[in-house]
Scaffold this active site. Structure first.
Site, short mmCIF file in Angstrom:
data_model
loop_
_atom_site.label_atom_id
_atom_site.label_comp_id
_atom_site.label_asym_id
_atom_site.label_seq_id
_atom_site.Cartn_x
_atom_site.Cartn_y
_atom_site.Cartn_z
NE ARG A 226 -3.63 -2.50 0.10
CZ ARG A 226 -3.37 -3.66 -0.48
NH1 ARG A 226 -2.26 -3.80 -1.21
NH2 ARG A 226 -4.19 -4.68 -0.37
CB SER B 295 -9.92 -3.73 3.17
OG SER B 295 -10.23 -4.95 2.56
CD GLU C 261 -6.24 -1.02 2.27
OE1 GLU C 261 -6.67 -1.28 1.13
OE2 GLU C 261 -5.81 -1.91 3.05
#
Length: 318
Positions: free
Chosen positions: A193, A243, A313
């Site tokens: 990420r 998510s 996230e």
């Protein structure tokens, strides 16, 4: 309570009137019909949450993107890039900045042998479909990720054992100075990420992917299998930003949340999904404030129960 969310706006604040005045400059670049004032961001996020952006601009080509970035830099007006809005939580108060859309307006996809060249606004689903129809394998993992190629490049999107960095060869980007440059896979510095482009404020406008030849029927079978697994486990029928938390090292966020007895936990219209506790969903007229409070509550409960710090996230824009 302050919740630390990746992607908070670190650019300078400007007055709403200044942004509206600057919109005239943007109209000179892309045309009046491609600049919207006080545009509700709830229309542009998969969460269906978010107040109005002072100016929302829709560039028609890569040169427009570079010109917008240069104009914003010269005028001191902050800007942000939005694609499919699939990992965003936009503040209820809206945004005092320019929002630049890179979606269907910049979404061409071309196959060149074993390579797929896709503009940043093309969705992962569309690129995976073109690849499979061309007998090219390797992007199946992304077929159900509800974002764009640009977002996938910025965040090194991944699922089911695949990551964007596995297939990307080169990117075309616009620098914070408004220059159009090529970025190699080594320069992109991808990890979980994370990317150099995200850290340096580069705008991804195109990606070149290298895939492998395979039987289209076999590729389609793998894509269908992944989609079935997603539909079985994820709350795709409800608005969310995917998510909600990054995967903590050695743990699964959803399992920690479930074991903290938070399945179905609600704050206002925001809810920890009954179907998959790693997702926060908009269960009905949720506000950004609801989601933030819920995220903070989840972080606190997991910290108290397991001593693990969950890092969101989803990105907050305020």
């Amino acid at each position: 309570m302050h919740v630390s969310i990746q992607g908070e706006n670190e650019q300078g604040r400007v007055d709403r009137a200044d942004v509206r005045e600057f919109a005239k400059t943007l109209a000179g670049i892309v045309g009046e019909g491609n600049v919207l004032l006080d545009e509700p961001m709830a229309k542009h996020t998969t969460f269906l949450i978010g107040g109005p952006a002072d100016a929302y601009v829709i560039p028609q080509n890569v040169e427009d993107v570079a010109a917008i970035v240069r104009a914003c830099r010269q005028s001191g007006v902050p800007y942000r890039i939005v694609g499919n809005g699939s990992d965003l939580l936009v503040a209820d108060e809206g945004l005092r900045c320019v929002i630049v859309q890179i979606l269907s307006n910049l979404s061409s996809i071309h196959v060149e042998g074993n390579f797929v060249r896709a503009q940043a606004g093309a969705t992962n689903e569309a690129v995976a479909r073109v690849a499979y129809e061309s007998g090219l394998a390797g992007f199946e993992f992304a077929s159900g990720i509800p974002g764009t190629i640009g977002g996938a490049a910025i965040m090194n999107a991944g699922a089911y054992g695949g990551e964007f960095k596995d297939v990307a060869v080169e990117l075309t980007c616009v620098t914070p100075e408004g220059e159009i440059v090529s970025v190699s896979r080594d320069e992109a510095d991808w990890s979980y990420r994370h990317s150099m482009m995200d850290k340096a404020g580069y705008v991804v406008v195109e990606a070149l992917l290298r895939l492998e030849e395979d039987d289209p029927a076999a590729i389609k079978e793998r894509m269908d299998d992944l989609q079935a697994r997603r539909e079985e486990k994820q709350p795709l029928e409800m608005p969310s930003a995917g998510s909600t938390f990054k995967r903590p090292e050695g743990y699964f966020a959803g399992k920690l949340i479930q074991d903290s007895d938070l399945r179905g936990y609600r704050v206002g219209g925001a809810q920890v999904s009954e179907k998959h506790t790693g997702f926060v969903v908009n269960a009905g007229n949720a506000t950004a404030a609801d989601v933030l409070q819920l995220i903070g509550d989840v972080q606190q409960r997991v910290r108290e129960r397991f001593g693990v710090e969950l890092e969101p996230e989803v990105r907050l824009w305020k």
